[in-house]
Design a protein around this motif. Structure first.
Motif, PDB file in Angstrom:
ATOM      1  N   HIS A 174       0.818  -1.213   0.000  1.00  0.00           N
ATOM      2  CA  HIS A 174       0.000   0.000   0.000  1.00  0.00           C
ATOM      3  C   HIS A 174       0.860   1.276   0.000  1.00  0.00           C
ATOM      4  O   HIS A 174       0.470   2.308  -0.543  1.00  0.00           O
ATOM      5  CB  HIS A 174      -0.924  -0.033   1.226  1.00  0.00           C
ATOM      6  CG  HIS A 174      -1.888   1.093   1.273  1.00  0.00           C
ATOM      7  ND1 HIS A 174      -2.988   1.152   0.447  1.00  0.00           N
ATOM      8  CD2 HIS A 174      -1.911   2.217   2.019  1.00  0.00           C
ATOM      9  CE1 HIS A 174      -3.646   2.272   0.702  1.00  0.00           C
ATOM     10  NE2 HIS A 174      -3.011   2.939   1.644  1.00  0.00           N
ATOM     11  N   ALA A 175       2.048   1.166   0.598  1.00  0.00           N
ATOM     12  CA  ALA A 175       2.912   2.348   0.708  1.00  0.00           C
ATOM     13  C   ALA A 175       3.752   2.591  -0.549  1.00  0.00           C
ATOM     14  O   ALA A 175       4.404   3.635  -0.673  1.00  0.00           O
ATOM     15  CB  ALA A 175       3.844   2.177   1.918  1.00  0.00           C
ATOM     16  N   VAL A 176       3.746   1.634  -1.488  1.00  0.00           N
ATOM     17  CA  VAL A 176       4.666   1.725  -2.633  1.00  0.00           C
ATOM     18  C   VAL A 176       4.464   2.970  -3.507  1.00  0.00           C
ATOM     19  O   VAL A 176       5.453   3.622  -3.868  1.00  0.00           O
ATOM     20  CB  VAL A 176       4.630   0.418  -3.468  1.00  0.00           C
ATOM     21  CG1 VAL A 176       5.312   0.595  -4.821  1.00  0.00           C
ATOM     22  CG2 VAL A 176       5.302  -0.709  -2.686  1.00  0.00           C
ATOM     23  N   PRO A 177       3.222   3.351  -3.862  1.00  0.00           N
ATOM     24  CA  PRO A 177       3.105   4.525  -4.744  1.00  0.00           C
ATOM     25  C   PRO A 177       3.804   5.766  -4.180  1.00  0.00           C
ATOM     26  O   PRO A 177       4.520   6.467  -4.918  1.00  0.00           O
ATOM     27  CB  PRO A 177       1.588   4.737  -4.854  1.00  0.00           C
ATOM     28  CG  PRO A 177       1.021   3.358  -4.664  1.00  0.00           C
ATOM     29  CD  PRO A 177       1.917   2.707  -3.643  1.00  0.00           C
ATOM     30  N   SER A 178       3.667   6.019  -2.884  1.00  0.00           N
ATOM     31  CA  SER A 178       4.311   7.225  -2.341  1.00  0.00           C
ATOM     32  C   SER A 178       5.826   7.048  -2.265  1.00  0.00           C
ATOM     33  O   SER A 178       6.577   8.024  -2.384  1.00  0.00           O
ATOM     34  CB  SER A 178       3.719   7.596  -0.985  1.00  0.00           C
ATOM     35  OG  SER A 178       3.948   6.555  -0.084  1.00  0.00           O
ATOM     36  N   GLN A 179       6.288   5.814  -2.098  1.00  0.00           N
ATOM     37  CA  GLN A 179       7.740   5.586  -2.083  1.00  0.00           C
ATOM     38  C   GLN A 179       8.342   5.770  -3.482  1.00  0.00           C
ATOM     39  O   GLN A 179       9.453   6.292  -3.618  1.00  0.00           O
ATOM     40  CB  GLN A 179       8.045   4.184  -1.536  1.00  0.00           C
ATOM     41  CG  GLN A 179       7.725   4.100  -0.043  1.00  0.00           C
ATOM     42  CD  GLN A 179       7.656   2.673   0.466  1.00  0.00           C
ATOM     43  OE1 GLN A 179       7.309   1.751  -0.279  1.00  0.00           O
ATOM     44  NE2 GLN A 179       7.956   2.484   1.736  1.00  0.00           N
TER      45      GLN A 179
END
Ligand code: M6R
Length: 367
Positions: free
Chosen positions: A196-201
């Motif tokens: 879930h955190a990948v797009p912002s990373q």
């Protein structure tokens, strides 16, 4: 149409926070810790009974397939083979009703992949498509599937389609592992939250590393060869980094498992050879650091993709590209981004038509 970008390739690299999110949409519920993949449900019985899974693809899609082999074997404890479609179709492979084939294709029209699947289907195998183009030939012939939702990819070099393939294959492996009972609830939940955190990373890398990568590209643009090395989940990323560089800059590049270099390629290393290590923090981190030391001792020019805060890797390499530190299963989604940008900027430095490199077609519909 290029949305203010100079090339489709750069636009598509920058679209990835969005396309990765789109590939999750309706599938990944990070609050309830749930994954929904109706295509997997449709062939659930056959997957649970499968003797093995065979992944069939070409090029970059094959690299996503190789990653999926590592993922599915580790998380689901099912034997997985990854095949180049062109080899698989001509060698009279042993395939039967107990096999599930995962076809990975951006276009859904790659001739070798399509015919390999048709042959396997005739022998009774179940076909699951991981395809980007809706309604394409491979999507239509598959028994079930999950679209990658990357949107149209115009640049010949695959970028956003690759990360979308990886996401879908990760969701597939996680969901299947849960059904098989081969993953703990705790690990499952952590990985769901991690995805879930990948797009912002990815956004973080695109924002923070861009100028640095441009400078690295300008510095190494005249090299005649590159070596890309990685271990574990980062090995397919080393292959993908090398393929991207070949396509977009016409520089010869090879990807290798980092430990395998001692069995041959290390003979190439001298003070002119850039060696790109994909060296993010994972269980093999110490091993890859010692591989980096071996290259340094032979005066190779070390470039490394390292995790944020990794002083050891950063000090060892001449140039570093930084990515956030994440679980090793998720890491490839981040470590591929700097390598896409590096190829793009080296191609630009060398005056290559990066959206349409010579001799290449977006989809290979001849055999
Ligand atoms: O459309 P497909 O995913 O089946 O295409 C497979 C390869 O032709 C493709 O990935 C090719 O290697 C790209 N040019 C890589 O950037």
């Amino acid at each position: 149409e290029k949305g203010g970008f100079e090339h489709f390739m750069l636009k598509e690299i920058f679209e990835q926070p969005q396309t990765i999110f789109d590939s999750f949409r309706g599938r990944l519920d990070a609050e309830q810790h749930r994954i929904t993949l109706s295509g997997l449900d449709a062939i659930q019985d056959r997957l649970l009974a499968a003797r093995r899974i065979i992944i069939v693809a070409c090029g970059t899609s094959w690299h996503a397939g190789l990653l999926a082999e590592y993922l599915i074997e580790e998380l689901c404890r099912i034997n997985v083979e990854v095949e180049y479609a062109s080899e698989f179709r001509y060698r009279n492979p042993i395939v039967g009703p107990e096999d599930v084939i995962i076809a990975v294709s951006q276009s859904g029209e790659t001739a070798d992949t399509l015919v390999a699947l048709e042959n396997a289907k005739q022998q009774g195998a179940t076909i699951f498509g991981v395809v980007n183009v809706v309604g394409s030939s491979i999507a239509r012939m598959a028994d079930a599937g999950a679209y990658t939702h990357a949107g149209p990819e115009i640049g010949v070099a695959s970028t956003k389609a690759f990360t979308a393939q990886v996401i879908v294959l990760q969701l597939f492996a996680l969901k299947l592992a849960l059904l098989k009972g081969t993953i703990s609830n705790d690990r499952f939940s952590k990985l769901v939250e991690g995805l879930h955190a990948v797009p912002s990373q990815v956004e973080w890398i695109l924002t923070n590393e861009l100028e640095n990568i441009k400078a690295i590209a300008a510095k190494y643009k005249d090299a005649s060869d590159f070596l890309y090395l990685g271990r574990g989940y980062n090995f397919p990323i080393a292959l993908e980094g090398a393929l991207k560089l070949k396509e977009i800059s016409y520089i010869h590049a090879e990807g290798y498992p980092a430990a395998e270099m001692k069995h041959g390629p290390i003979a190439l290393v001298d003070e002119t050879l850039p060696v790109v290590f994909v060296a993010t923090k994972d269980p093999y981190y110490d091993k890859i650091i010692s591989n980096m030391q071996e290259i340094k001792a032979r005066k190779g020019r070390l470039i490394a993709v390292v995790s944020e805060g990794d002083e050891v890797g950063a000090t060892l390499a001449e140039d570093v590209m930084v990515v956030p530190e994440v679980d090793e299963i998720i890491a490839p989604l981040l470590s591929v981004i700097p390598l896409q940008l590096l190829s793009y900027y080296i191609g630009i430095e060398r005056g290559v038509d990066v959206d349409k490199p010579r001799n290449l077609a977006k989809s290979v519909t001849v055999e």
